[in-house]
Design a protein around this motif. Structure first.
Motif, short mmCIF file in Angstrom:
data_model
loop_
_atom_site.label_atom_id
_atom_site.label_comp_id
_atom_site.label_asym_id
_atom_site.label_seq_id
_atom_site.Cartn_x
_atom_site.Cartn_y
_atom_site.Cartn_z
N ILE A 24 0.78 15.49 -2.45
CA ILE A 24 1.43 16.86 -2.97
C ILE A 24 1.56 16.84 -4.65
CG2 ILE A 24 2.89 18.13 -2.89
CD1 ILE A 24 3.65 16.91 -0.29
N ASP A 25 0.64 17.59 -4.95
CA ASP A 25 0.59 18.17 -6.54
C ASP A 25 0.15 16.66 -6.94
OD1 ASP A 25 1.68 20.10 -6.46
OD2 ASP A 25 3.61 19.96 -6.27
N GLY A 26 -0.58 15.92 -6.49
CA GLY A 26 -1.51 14.70 -7.13
C GLY A 26 -0.90 13.99 -7.40
N ASP A 27 0.61 13.52 -6.97
CA ASP A 27 1.56 12.08 -7.08
C ASP A 27 1.37 11.23 -5.80
OD1 ASP A 27 3.61 10.97 -6.64
OD2 ASP A 27 5.39 12.33 -6.72
N ASP A 28 0.41 10.27 -5.90
CA ASP A 28 0.23 9.33 -5.57
C ASP A 28 1.00 8.81 -4.23
OD1 ASP A 28 -2.50 7.55 -4.13
OD2 ASP A 28 -1.06 6.36 -4.65
N TRP A 55 0.72 -2.54 2.48
CA TRP A 55 1.96 -1.54 1.91
C TRP A 55 2.80 -2.30 0.49
CZ3 TRP A 55 6.65 -3.79 3.39
CH2 TRP A 55 7.84 -4.43 2.52
N GLY A 56 1.51 -1.24 -0.48
CA GLY A 56 1.91 -1.34 -1.14
C GLY A 56 1.00 0.28 -1.72
N TYR A 57 -0.13 0.76 -0.81
CA TYR A 57 -0.59 2.13 -1.01
C TYR A 57 0.49 3.28 -0.27
CZ TYR A 57 -4.51 -0.69 1.51
OH TYR A 57 -6.28 -0.90 0.46
N HIS A 58 0.11 4.16 -1.91
CA HIS A 58 0.69 5.01 -2.00
C HIS A 58 2.23 5.22 -2.26
CE1 HIS A 58 -2.06 8.31 -0.72
NE2 HIS A 58 -2.29 7.30 -0.36
N ASP A 59 2.64 3.79 -3.17
CA ASP A 59 3.84 3.64 -3.37
C ASP A 59 4.62 2.74 -1.92
OD1 ASP A 59 3.48 3.64 -6.39
OD2 ASP A 59 4.03 5.85 -6.76
N GLY A 60 4.30 2.51 -0.99
CA GLY A 60 4.52 1.83 0.03
C GLY A 60 5.28 2.98 1.40
N ASN A 61 4.01 4.06 1.04
CA ASN A 61 4.96 4.88 2.01
C ASN A 61 3.65 5.24 3.00
OD1 ASN A 61 7.09 5.83 0.93
ND2 ASN A 61 5.90 7.28 -0.88
N SER A 62 2.63 4.58 2.39
CA SER A 62 1.33 4.89 4.00
C SER A 62 1.65 4.52 5.43
CB SER A 62 0.37 4.09 3.12
OG SER A 62 -0.83 4.05 3.85
N GLU A 63 2.03 3.27 4.93
CA GLU A 63 2.68 2.30 6.41
C GLU A 63 3.16 3.48 7.38
OE1 GLU A 63 2.82 -2.03 5.28
OE2 GLU A 63 4.20 -1.49 5.06
N LEU A 64 4.31 3.95 6.15
CA LEU A 64 5.65 4.96 6.97
C LEU A 64 4.98 6.05 7.60
CD1 LEU A 64 8.54 4.94 4.52
CD2 LEU A 64 8.27 4.13 6.42
N THR A 250 -18.74 -6.45 9.87
CA THR A 250 -18.63 -5.45 11.48
C THR A 250 -18.05 -4.42 11.16
OG1 THR A 250 -18.64 -7.66 12.28
CG2 THR A 250 -17.52 -5.89 13.42
N MET A 251 -17.15 -4.23 10.21
CA MET A 251 -16.53 -3.07 10.22
C MET A 251 -16.42 -2.50 8.44
SD MET A 251 -13.99 -1.04 10.82
CE MET A 251 -13.45 -2.06 12.59
N ILE A 252 -17.27 -0.61 8.59
CA ILE A 252 -16.88 -0.27 6.75
C ILE A 252 -15.64 0.39 6.98
CG2 ILE A 252 -17.93 0.98 5.64
CD1 ILE A 252 -21.14 -0.45 7.33
N LEU A 253 -14.96 0.24 6.08
CA LEU A 253 -14.06 0.42 5.73
C LEU A 253 -13.93 2.37 4.49
CD1 LEU A 253 -11.20 -1.54 5.79
CD2 LEU A 253 -11.16 0.17 7.03
N SER A 254 -13.13 3.29 5.12
CA SER A 254 -13.59 4.17 4.37
C SER A 254 -12.39 5.05 3.34
CB SER A 254 -14.34 5.75 4.69
OG SER A 254 -14.83 5.91 3.49
N GLY A 255 -11.51 4.84 2.28
CA GLY A 255 -10.68 5.62 1.97
C GLY A 255 -10.31 6.70 1.89
N MET A 256 -10.71 7.87 2.73
CA MET A 256 -11.23 9.40 3.13
C MET A 256 -9.52 10.36 3.00
SD MET A 256 -13.09 8.90 6.45
CE MET A 256 -12.21 7.25 7.12
N SER A 257 -9.55 11.24 2.17
CA SER A 257 -9.07 11.96 0.79
C SER A 257 -8.76 14.08 1.83
CB SER A 257 -8.88 12.53 -0.36
OG SER A 257 -8.83 10.70 -0.97
N THR A 258 -9.59 14.23 2.73
CA THR A 258 -9.98 14.88 3.64
C THR A 258 -11.03 15.85 4.78
OG1 THR A 258 -11.68 16.01 2.71
CG2 THR A 258 -10.62 16.29 1.11
#
Length: 377
Positions: A24-28, A55-64, A250-258
């Motif tokens: 939201i609003d460019g805030d990671d 643990w650290g993705y999106h300032d700790g919010n990715s896991e949540l 074996t695995m190809i990860l993609s960090g998709m945003s949309t």
């Protein structure tokens, strides 16, 4: 969806990386949770069964957020991966605390895949010093207890760092996550790293297949060359096809945003379309031209090293300079340099130019060191 075999499991060849969720609003730190949940729904419907966070993705919010999004699905319908954040020295003595918190955040009782995160120059000694920090002992204990099904590691470090980690823990590692794409196949010794892992019988998980988006859109002349070979192939798909062509991947990860990115990637992974020799040579030619701009043509012959009164690893420093220059910054070069003593950094160059007298490429090494130091502040 293409599936790959892993120890009797069928893993989707495309994994959902939760490092670049919609925000939201460019805030990671502020994930658009409704949009993220919609993407997870699209991924599940498209056959993706591997979800990667940390643990650290999106300032700790990715896991949540990922934990809440996956909670509605049967636990055996997806594989979940997260990581111990050893990239931060403040965490080295907190492995138990962090692991227990991750289980709570992701609302699960076990992790299908768990990784030592970002094995690199600045943390390799801490990871290997099990007597002091006990990271390995704790994680292998959790595996034996069934709270980790498969243990592996990610690596942004050099080939030397990768070798050291494997020599200590390779017998217990079941997979390795590498930054790998058709540019880093040569630029970051990807080919040699994959070959080393193959010797250890360790399959490769891929991160940054599009190198942070740099390979999603190329210069018009390069795109025209690729379109001439495969008129119906999207440009980002070339990066995935290259990786599909490597047997140990074996695995190809993609960090998709949309959701649009998700749908395009699902279409790409609906089939295997490995590259032929002509297509691989075309990519190699494009990479060579891409890297010829703004980088230094060092061949790592090491003639310069014996003539340096400070004993600097000049080829190694130039490789880091090229990475930093091509990427336009990033964390890899600063991370590697942070682990070096001050008398081995580019600032230690005496500008005596002795190295330049023997350089076959006639590189103005002293100027490169000055520019590198300036770029790093």
């Amino acid at each position: 969806m293409i599936y790959r075999d892993f120890q009797g499991m069928k893993l989707s060849a495309l994994g959902f990386g939760a490092m670049r969720l919609p925000v939201i609003d460019g805030d990671d730190s502020r994930i658009d949770e409704a949009a993220a949940a919609e993407m997870v729904e699209t991924a599940m419907a498209g056959g993706i069964n591997y979800y990667d966070t940390a643990w650290g993705y999106h300032d700790g919010n990715s896991e949540l957020v990922l934990g809440r999004a996956l909670k509605k699905y049967p636990r055996d319908s997806f594989c979940l991966a997260t990581k111990f954040p050893g990239y931060d020295a403040a965490n080295w003595g907190r492995v138990k605390e962090i692991f227990e918190s991750q289980l709570e955040k992701l609302q699960v009782e076990y992790f299908d895949f768990y990784l030592f995160h970002n094995v690199c120059e600045m943390n390799i000694d801490a990871y290997l010093d099990d007597g002091k920090y006990g990271i390995y002992s704790y994680l292998i204990g959790q595996k034996r207890a069934g709270r980790i099904r498969h243990l592996g590691f990610s690596c942004h470090g050099s080939l030397e760092v990768l070798t050291r980690f494997l020599e200590k823990y390779g017998r217990d590692m079941e997979f390795c996550q590498l930054q790998l794409n058709y540019l880093d196949w040569t630029f970051q010794n990807g080919k040699e790293k994959v070959a080393l892992l193959e010797k250890w019988n360790i399959p490769v998980w891929v991160m940054e297949p599009l190198r942070g988006g740099k390979l999603a859109k190329l210069a018009p002349e390069y795109e025209a060359e690729l379109k001439n070979l495969r008129p119906d192939e999207e440009i980002p798909a070339w990066a995935f096809r290259f990786l599909q062509s490597i047997p140990n991947v074996t695995m190809i990860l993609s960090g998709m945003s949309t959701r649009e990115q998700m749908e395009k990637n699902l279409a790409t992974f609906a089939e295997d379309r490995k590259l032929n020799d002509e297509e691989r040579k075309a990519l190699e030619s494009i990479v060579n031209r891409m890297l010829s701009v703004g980088t230094v043509p060092c061949t790592a012959c090491h003639y310069c090293v014996s003539h340096c009164p400070r004993g600097l690893d000049i080829p190694g420093l130039i490789a880091l300079y090229n990475e930093h220059a091509f990427t336009g910054g990033g964390f890899i070069a600063p991370m590697a340099l942070a682990a070096m003593p001050d008398d081995r950094k580019p600032q230690a160059c005496l500008h005596c130019r002795s190295c330049e007298q023997v350089c076959p490429q006639q590189i103005k090494i002293s100027e490169v060191m000055t520019d590198f130091a300036a770029k790093l502040g």
